[in-house]
Write an enzyme that holds these catalytic residues in place. Structure first.
Site, PDB file in Angstrom:
ATOM      1  CB  SER A   1      -8.175   3.824  -0.218  1.00  0.00           C
ATOM      2  OG  SER A   1      -8.873   5.003   0.146  1.00  0.00           O
TER       3      SER A   1
ATOM      4  CE1 TYR B   1     -10.464   4.440  -5.296  1.00  0.00           C
ATOM      5  CE2 TYR B   1     -11.007   4.805  -2.989  1.00  0.00           C
ATOM      6  CZ  TYR B   1     -10.086   4.820  -4.016  1.00  0.00           C
ATOM      7  OH  TYR B   1      -8.787   5.196  -3.773  1.00  0.00           O
TER       8      TYR B   1
HETATM    9  P1  NAD Z   1      -3.444   8.324 -10.526  1.00  0.00           P
HETATM   10  O1  NAD Z   1      -4.748   8.523 -11.234  1.00  0.00           O
HETATM   11  O2  NAD Z   1      -2.407   9.370 -10.649  1.00  0.00           O
HETATM   12  O3  NAD Z   1      -2.806   6.927 -10.903  1.00  0.00           O
HETATM   13  C1  NAD Z   1      -3.565   5.799 -11.240  1.00  0.00           C
HETATM   14  C2  NAD Z   1      -2.670   4.838 -12.011  1.00  0.00           C
HETATM   15  O4  NAD Z   1      -3.436   3.670 -12.356  1.00  0.00           O
HETATM   16  C3  NAD Z   1      -2.133   5.417 -13.316  1.00  0.00           C
HETATM   17  O5  NAD Z   1      -0.764   5.146 -13.445  1.00  0.00           O
HETATM   18  C4  NAD Z   1      -2.926   4.671 -14.395  1.00  0.00           C
HETATM   19  O6  NAD Z   1      -2.181   4.499 -15.594  1.00  0.00           O
HETATM   20  C5  NAD Z   1      -3.182   3.340 -13.713  1.00  0.00           C
HETATM   21  N1  NAD Z   1      -4.324   2.640 -14.291  1.00  0.00           N
HETATM   22  C6  NAD Z   1      -5.622   3.027 -14.287  1.00  0.00           C
HETATM   23  N2  NAD Z   1      -6.365   2.138 -15.002  1.00  0.00           N
HETATM   24  C7  NAD Z   1      -5.517   1.172 -15.442  1.00  0.00           C
HETATM   25  C8  NAD Z   1      -5.675   0.003 -16.227  1.00  0.00           C
HETATM   26  N3  NAD Z   1      -6.873  -0.359 -16.700  1.00  0.00           N
HETATM   27  N4  NAD Z   1      -4.590  -0.734 -16.491  1.00  0.00           N
HETATM   28  C9  NAD Z   1      -3.361  -0.382 -16.022  1.00  0.00           C
HETATM   29  N5  NAD Z   1      -3.156   0.716 -15.280  1.00  0.00           N
HETATM   30  C10 NAD Z   1      -4.219   1.488 -14.992  1.00  0.00           C
HETATM   31  O7  NAD Z   1      -3.871   8.175  -8.981  1.00  0.00           O
HETATM   32  P2  NAD Z   1      -3.031   7.754  -7.682  1.00  0.00           P
HETATM   33  O8  NAD Z   1      -3.552   8.582  -6.575  1.00  0.00           O
HETATM   34  O9  NAD Z   1      -1.582   7.724  -7.940  1.00  0.00           O
HETATM   35  O10 NAD Z   1      -3.608   6.281  -7.456  1.00  0.00           O
HETATM   36  C11 NAD Z   1      -2.794   5.177  -7.123  1.00  0.00           C
HETATM   37  C12 NAD Z   1      -3.529   4.318  -6.111  1.00  0.00           C
HETATM   38  O11 NAD Z   1      -3.655   5.023  -4.877  1.00  0.00           O
HETATM   39  C13 NAD Z   1      -4.956   3.913  -6.520  1.00  0.00           C
HETATM   40  O12 NAD Z   1      -5.175   2.561  -6.220  1.00  0.00           O
HETATM   41  C14 NAD Z   1      -5.812   4.805  -5.630  1.00  0.00           C
HETATM   42  O13 NAD Z   1      -7.087   4.225  -5.396  1.00  0.00           O
HETATM   43  C15 NAD Z   1      -4.962   4.874  -4.392  1.00  0.00           C
HETATM   44  N6  NAD Z   1      -5.284   5.964  -3.479  1.00  0.00           N
HETATM   45  C16 NAD Z   1      -5.102   7.259  -3.854  1.00  0.00           C
HETATM   46  C17 NAD Z   1      -5.423   8.272  -2.962  1.00  0.00           C
HETATM   47  C18 NAD Z   1      -5.250   9.729  -3.298  1.00  0.00           C
HETATM   48  O14 NAD Z   1      -5.731  10.581  -2.530  1.00  0.00           O
HETATM   49  N7  NAD Z   1      -4.571  10.075  -4.371  1.00  0.00           N
HETATM   50  C19 NAD Z   1      -5.931   7.951  -1.686  1.00  0.00           C
HETATM   51  C20 NAD Z   1      -6.089   6.615  -1.353  1.00  0.00           C
HETATM   52  C21 NAD Z   1      -5.764   5.631  -2.255  1.00  0.00           C
END
Ligand code: NAD
Length: 267
Positions: free
Chosen positions: A143, A156
C-alpha cells in the site's frame, strides 16, 4: 502479450476486489488460478467460473484462513500437490482505523497476521520450488501505507512497512536464481493509493457523513487530502501491472515497492 500458459498462480483474497482483478489478469494470460479468500460457496463458484471464462485452464478454490499459520501450511501443501505456485500474490488484507491508544488489541493481532505474517508463511513454503524451477514471481500487495504513514492506522501501516521489508529480504535471497531465459525469481510490492473496493467503504462512509451522506463528496474529500490525481484506481489497473511483473521480461525488476497512487508518495 504475456503468456502464462503452464504456470500456476495462487492469489490470496482473490474472491473480490484487487485480488480478483489480479486473478482475472493472470487468467487472461492462460495461468491456472488457485483462488483463496473468505467467501461462501456461491461466491466461490461464481469466481472460479469467471476465471475459467477469462482463460484460466483451471481455477480451483483453496481454503485457508490467513489468520491461522496451520491453515496456511495446509493450503500451501494442497496448492503444491496441485502443481505450484509459480506465481504467488499475497493480496489478502484487512483494515481497522482508530487512534493508537484506542486500537483494540485483537485488531493489532489480526491485521499483523493477515497483512504481514501470512506473506511470510506462504513465501517460506513457495519460494524453494520457484528457485528449483528457475521461474517465480512474488507480488505482494502492500500500500502507499508501506511507504508513508497516516494517522489512525497503526497496525495497517506497521504491517505494510513490514511487508515491504520482508519482500526486500526475499528479493535479495532469490535474486540469482534462474536465468534471463527462464525468467528468474523476483519479489516486488505494489503500493496502491485509494482503489475502489470494499476495504475503503467504511472510510468513504465516514467522509460522506461529513457531507450529508453524499458518497461522491466523501470520495472527493479523501482524494483531495492525499491523492494529487484526484482519481481513484480501478482494481483492473493493479491487475495489469501485476501481470506485467509476471512476464519473463521483468526478470531484473526485483526488490521494488511500486506506487500506484496518483502522486500520493511523490509529495
Ligand atoms: P477487499 O476487502 O475487497 O479484499 C480483501 C480480500 O482479503 C478479500 O478477498 C478477503 O476475502 C480477503 N481476506 C481477508 N481476511 C482474510 C483471511 N483471514 N483469510 C483469507 N482471506 C482473507 O479489499 P481490497 O482493496 O481488494 O484489498 C486487497 C489488498 O489491497 C489488501 O492487502 C489491501 O490492504 C490492499 N490495498 C487496498 C487499497 C484500496 O484502496 N482498496 C489501497 C492500498 C492497498
Amino acid at each position: 502479450m504475456t503468456d502464462l500458459s503452464g504456470k500456476t498462480a495462487l492469489v490470496t483474497g482473490s474472491v473480490q476486489g484487487i485480488g480478483l482483478a489480479i486473478a482475472r489478469a493472470l487468467a487472461g494470460a492462460g495461468a491456472r488460478i488457485a483462488v483463496n479468500g473468505l467467501a461462501g460457496d456461491v461466491q466461490i463458484h461464481e469466481v472460479c467460473e469467471i476465471l475459467r471464462a477469462d482463460g484460466a485452464p483451471q481455477a480451483e478454490f483453496f481454503h485457508g484462513d490467513l489468520r491461522n499459520p496451520d491453515d496456511i501450511e495446509r493450503m500451501m501443501q494442497a496448492v503444491a500437490a496441485w502443481g505450484g505456485p509459480d506465481i504467488l500474490v499475497n493480496n489478502a488484507g484487512i483494515q481497522h482505523t482508530a487512534p493508537l491508544a484506542e486500537m483494540p488489541r485483537a485488531q493489532w493481532d489480526a491485521i499483523l497476521s493477515v497483512n504481514l505474517s501470512a506473506a511470510f508463511h506462504t513465501m517460506r513454503a513457495a519460494m524453494p520450488g520457484m528457485a528449483a524451477r528457475g521461474y517465480g514471481r512474488v507480488v505482494n500487495i502492500a500500500s502507499v501505507h508501506g511507504l508513508v504513514a497516516s494517522k489512525d492506522k497503526a497496525p495497517y501501516v506497521a504491517a505494510k512497512f513490514g511487508l515491504v521489508g520482508l519482500s526486500r529480504v526475499a528479493a535479495l535471497e532469490y535474486a540469482d536464481k534462474g536465468s534471463r531465459a527462464s525468467g528468474g525469481v523476483t519479489v516486488n510490492c505494489l503500493c496502491p493509493g485509494w482503489t475502489e473496493t470494499a476495504i475503503i467503504e467504511p472510510q468513504i462512509a465516514a467522509r460522506a457523513a461529513l457531507h450529508g451522506g453524499d458518497r461522491d463528496m466523501g470520495i472527493a474529500d479523501l482524494l483531495a487530502e492525499k491523492q494529487p490525481s484526484r482519481r481513484t484506481s480501478d482494481p483492473a489497473e493493479i491487475g495489469a501491472l501485476a501481470l506485467w511483473l509476471c512476464d519473463p521480461v521483468a526478470h531484473n525488476l526485483t526488490g521494488a515497492a511500486i506506487p500506484i497512487d496518483g502522486g500520493w508518495t511523490a509529495q
